[in-house]
Design an enzyme around this catalytic site. Structure first.
Site, short mmCIF file in Angstrom:
data_model
loop_
_atom_site.label_atom_id
_atom_site.label_comp_id
_atom_site.label_asym_id
_atom_site.label_seq_id
_atom_site.Cartn_x
_atom_site.Cartn_y
_atom_site.Cartn_z
N ASP A 1 8.84 10.38 7.40
CA ASP A 1 8.88 11.27 6.17
C ASP A 1 7.66 12.23 6.37
O ASP A 1 7.21 12.91 5.40
CB ASP A 1 8.39 10.14 5.11
CG ASP A 1 7.19 9.39 5.18
OD1 ASP A 1 6.66 9.21 6.40
OD2 ASP A 1 6.56 8.83 4.21
N GLU B 1 -7.01 7.82 7.58
CA GLU B 1 -6.71 6.72 7.90
C GLU B 1 -6.39 6.61 9.24
O GLU B 1 -5.84 7.42 10.09
CB GLU B 1 -5.42 6.10 7.08
CG GLU B 1 -5.54 6.22 5.81
CD GLU B 1 -4.26 5.67 4.90
OE1 GLU B 1 -4.40 5.03 3.92
OE2 GLU B 1 -3.09 5.98 5.71
N SER C 1 -4.27 4.83 10.81
CA SER C 1 -3.00 5.01 11.24
C SER C 1 -2.42 6.19 11.39
O SER C 1 -1.18 6.64 11.09
CB SER C 1 -1.96 4.13 10.31
OG SER C 1 -2.44 4.43 8.87
N THR D 1 0.71 -1.31 -0.07
CA THR D 1 0.05 0.01 0.20
C THR D 1 0.79 1.16 -0.20
O THR D 1 0.38 2.44 -0.22
CB THR D 1 -1.12 -0.07 0.95
OG1 THR D 1 -0.12 -0.13 2.42
CG2 THR D 1 -1.82 -1.24 1.14
N SER E 1 8.67 5.46 5.50
CA SER E 1 7.77 6.01 6.33
C SER E 1 8.13 5.77 7.83
O SER E 1 9.56 6.10 7.95
CB SER E 1 6.35 5.25 6.27
OG SER E 1 5.52 6.11 7.04
N HIS E 2 7.66 5.20 8.71
CA HIS E 2 7.83 5.13 10.05
C HIS E 2 8.62 3.87 10.50
O HIS E 2 9.01 3.58 11.65
CB HIS E 2 6.79 4.99 10.94
CG HIS E 2 5.55 4.07 10.48
ND1 HIS E 2 4.87 4.11 9.61
CD2 HIS E 2 5.21 2.84 11.28
CE1 HIS E 2 4.01 2.81 9.41
NE2 HIS E 2 4.55 2.11 10.57
N LYS F 1 8.58 4.80 -3.43
CA LYS F 1 7.07 5.14 -3.97
C LYS F 1 7.15 5.55 -5.36
O LYS F 1 7.88 6.72 -5.52
CB LYS F 1 6.24 5.85 -2.80
CG LYS F 1 6.16 5.17 -1.63
CD LYS F 1 5.19 5.93 -0.60
CE LYS F 1 5.22 7.33 -0.62
NZ LYS F 1 3.91 7.78 0.20
N ASP G 1 6.31 11.42 11.63
CA ASP G 1 7.09 10.15 11.59
C ASP G 1 8.28 10.68 10.51
O ASP G 1 8.45 11.87 10.16
CB ASP G 1 6.25 8.97 10.91
CG ASP G 1 5.56 9.39 9.46
OD1 ASP G 1 5.40 10.31 9.07
OD2 ASP G 1 5.14 8.57 8.90
N ARG H 1 9.26 -1.91 0.08
CA ARG H 1 10.14 -1.63 1.28
C ARG H 1 10.71 -2.83 1.44
O ARG H 1 10.27 -3.86 1.15
CB ARG H 1 9.04 -1.53 2.34
CG ARG H 1 8.47 0.06 2.41
CD ARG H 1 7.43 0.19 3.73
NE ARG H 1 6.64 1.38 3.48
CZ ARG H 1 5.95 1.92 4.62
NH1 ARG H 1 6.02 1.15 5.82
NH2 ARG H 1 5.29 2.98 4.38
#
Length: 555
Positions: free
Chosen positions: A317, A401, A403, A42, A150-151, A160, A315, A46
């Site tokens: 990014d 979201e 998250s 998603t 990201s985190h 991405k 986070d 990674r």
């Protein structure tokens, strides 16, 4: 729970940065090993160089695939590329530029080293005519790449692709790119043309671009910054060692805000972080363990005072947000519900028909808030890409979201960022405080009084690869139960009601509770998200009933 969760990292917790970077160049993936192929989840591809899952071969092959994809789509404008502060981001950023320039792609890079995804998204959209003359078809369109996991922990890297709409690429694009990248891995990635040399950034195809000024100078179009300044809201912003570090300093100076960058340190080993729940360093600004330092700073003294009115975290990014008040770190779902109600009652120039977007694993408190305002709720599968069309057109005013990722429209109802933007969500908390005189956590308590208190949690349950595949392919008819934890089932969903897209799992609802089960893409487990408005004991019943219901459906 790890015994040192929430405590500061020790030397033995830190990565060897040189070893991680060396492995990027020295290890070559085995294309026949599923764990070492290019896989777009998603949030892009990674992995860690130490696992041969994020290496030079992956980035060269993936960038070459992106070059071919954009050519097949007629995308011939500049490509904006940004990166975060992870150790693997800089070498991957360089590898990508080597491939792009050799292919003749005009590349826009940051004069300043780090660039958050929302700044890349805004840059792409502005290049394509946003906010008022936006186009996503025709010659000269820009697109972008963001190099970030990201985190994720410091050992990881991420990559991405953002098409001309500025947001995460959809499954059609990422599936094509991943498949082509794996073909290149198999056929010989070393044959891909590249610009090699120390003067890479002096290449004629490379142009310095001021992502920071482009982003910061337009923030007043999105946030009521005058209200924040005039109210004297004291803000403590912690970038958590991430890409927002220079952005927060620039925001404070540009708008004359009482804003302190709590920790301006950047170190790819993240020695200043507190350990997350599992003992790993993870820059998750929604985690009370990763945010322990900022929570401690915001603990009221004996007189009830705190150094800041609002403290925020991002986070690595900066596409996620964490909001800390004197009451503590807010649950991301609770803040989303407060943000939604505030925005849709304080943005008079937004379209009267603008809807609220949420992922189907976000809190049902949002449903109740949206219904009370008479707005439409658009419930989509997990993935911010599903909000992109609505944010572009203004038919969705806010997309969020569970998250802690969200974005919303400019004050005039036009598009801002089609990628998650943790910076504007953090600034919004300050605006809310300035305009209402109450912190977001206080407003959440008022929502609880009106809509009820909910308990929300996510747990994991064991599942092998075959069971995960079957879970992703369930139909409503596979669920024979009529009750969930003693209450009648009101819906059994395998497709999202907001856009009829497959959710890759199952969601079951009652009047006062729900659960959603989705297979993990990286582990032999499936995730159970659940919520109850009847208290923690009932939530536990829902979780147990969910496991049995899923097990029965799978068998």
């Amino acid at each position: 729970m790890h015994e040192r969760a929430g405590t500061r990292a020790l030397p033995e917790d830190l990565i060897d940065v040189n070893a991680v970077v060396n492995a990027y160049y020295e290890r070559e993936p085995d294309p026949t090993n599923p764990d070492q192929r290019v896989v777009f989840g998603t949030s892009g591809h990674r992995g860690s160089s130490l696992d041969s899952a994020f290496n030079e071969a992956h980035i060269v092959a993936t960038t070459k695939a992106i070059v071919e994809y954009r050519a097949s789509q007629g995308i011939d404008g500049p490509l904006f590329i940004g990166r975060d502060t992870h150790a693997l981001s800089e070498p991957a950023w360089r590898s990508a530029i080597e491939v792009l320039t050799a292919a003749g792609v005009q590349v826009k890079v940051a004069a300043r080293a780090y660039t958050p995804p929302p700044a890349v998204s805004v840059a792409i959209l502005c290049a394509n005519g946003a906010p008022h003359n936006l186009r996503t078809e025709g010659p000269g369109l820009a697109d972008g790449i963001v190099v970030t996991p990201s985190h994720n922990p410091p050992r990881d890297g991420g990559f991405k692709y953002n098409p001309p709409h500025g947001g995460p690429a959809d499954s059609d694009a990422t599936s094509w790119i991943a498949a082509r990248a794996n073909e290149i891995l198999e056929s010989g990635w070393r044959e891909v043309p590249r610009t090699i040399g120390a003067d890479l950034l002096s290449h004629p195809c490379v142009e310095n671009y001021d992502f920071l000024s482009n982003y910061v100078d337009q923030l007043a179009d999105v946030i009521d910054i005058d209200a924040i300044r005039e109210a004297g809201v004291r803000i403590g912003a912690d970038p958590l060692g991430g890409a927002a570090v220079d952005y927060w300093a620039a925001i404070a100076e540009r708008y004359d805000l009482d804003l302190t960058v709590v920790n301006p340190t950047v170190d790819p080993a993240w020695p200043f972080m507190t350990l997350d729940w599992d003992g790993k360093i993870r820059m998750d600004c929604s985690s009370p363990y990763a945010m322990a330092s900022l929570r401690q700073i915001m603990t009221p003294d004996e007189d009830g005072n705190t150094p800041y009115d609002i403290a925020t975290g991002n986070d690595a990014d900066s596409d996620r947000h964490g909001i800390v008040t004197a009451d503590g770190l807010m649950n991301p779902n609770h803040y989303l519900a407060v943000a939604i109600e505030y925005l849709f009652t304080h943005r008079p120039n937004w379209p009267a028909t603008a809807a609220v977007g949420k992922t189907l694993v976000s809190s049902a408190l949002i449903d109740r808030v949206v219904e009370s305002m008479g707005r439409e709720l658009v419930e989509v599968p997990v993935g911010f890409k599903y909000f992109v069309p609505g944010l572009l057109s203004g038919t969705v005013g806010f997309g969020g979201e569970e998250s802690a990722g969200a974005s919303f429209l400019r004050k005039d109802g036009s598009v801002w960022s089609t990628d998650k933007d943790g910076i504007i969500l953090a600034l919004l908390a300050a605006e809310i405080t300035a305009v209402t005189g109450k912190t977001p956590s206080q407003l959440h308590q008022e929502q609880v009084e009106r809509f009820g208190a909910s308990v929300y949690a996510r747990i994991d349950a064991a599942a092998n690869r075959e069971e995960k595949a079957k879970l992703a392919a369930l139909s409503p008819e596979d669920v024979t139960a009529t009750e969930l934890a003693g209450d009648p089932i009101t819906a059994k969903l395998v497709r999202a009601p907001g856009n009829d897209a497959a959710i890759g799992g199952l969601k079951v609802t009652t009047e006062t509770a729900w659960f959603a089960a989705r297979p993990s893409g990286t582990e032999d487990v499936y995730k159970i998200y659940a919520e109850s408005f009847q208290g923690p004991e009932h939530l536990a019943e829902v979780q147990e009933a969910a496991k049995k219901l899923v097990a029965d459906a799978l068998s």
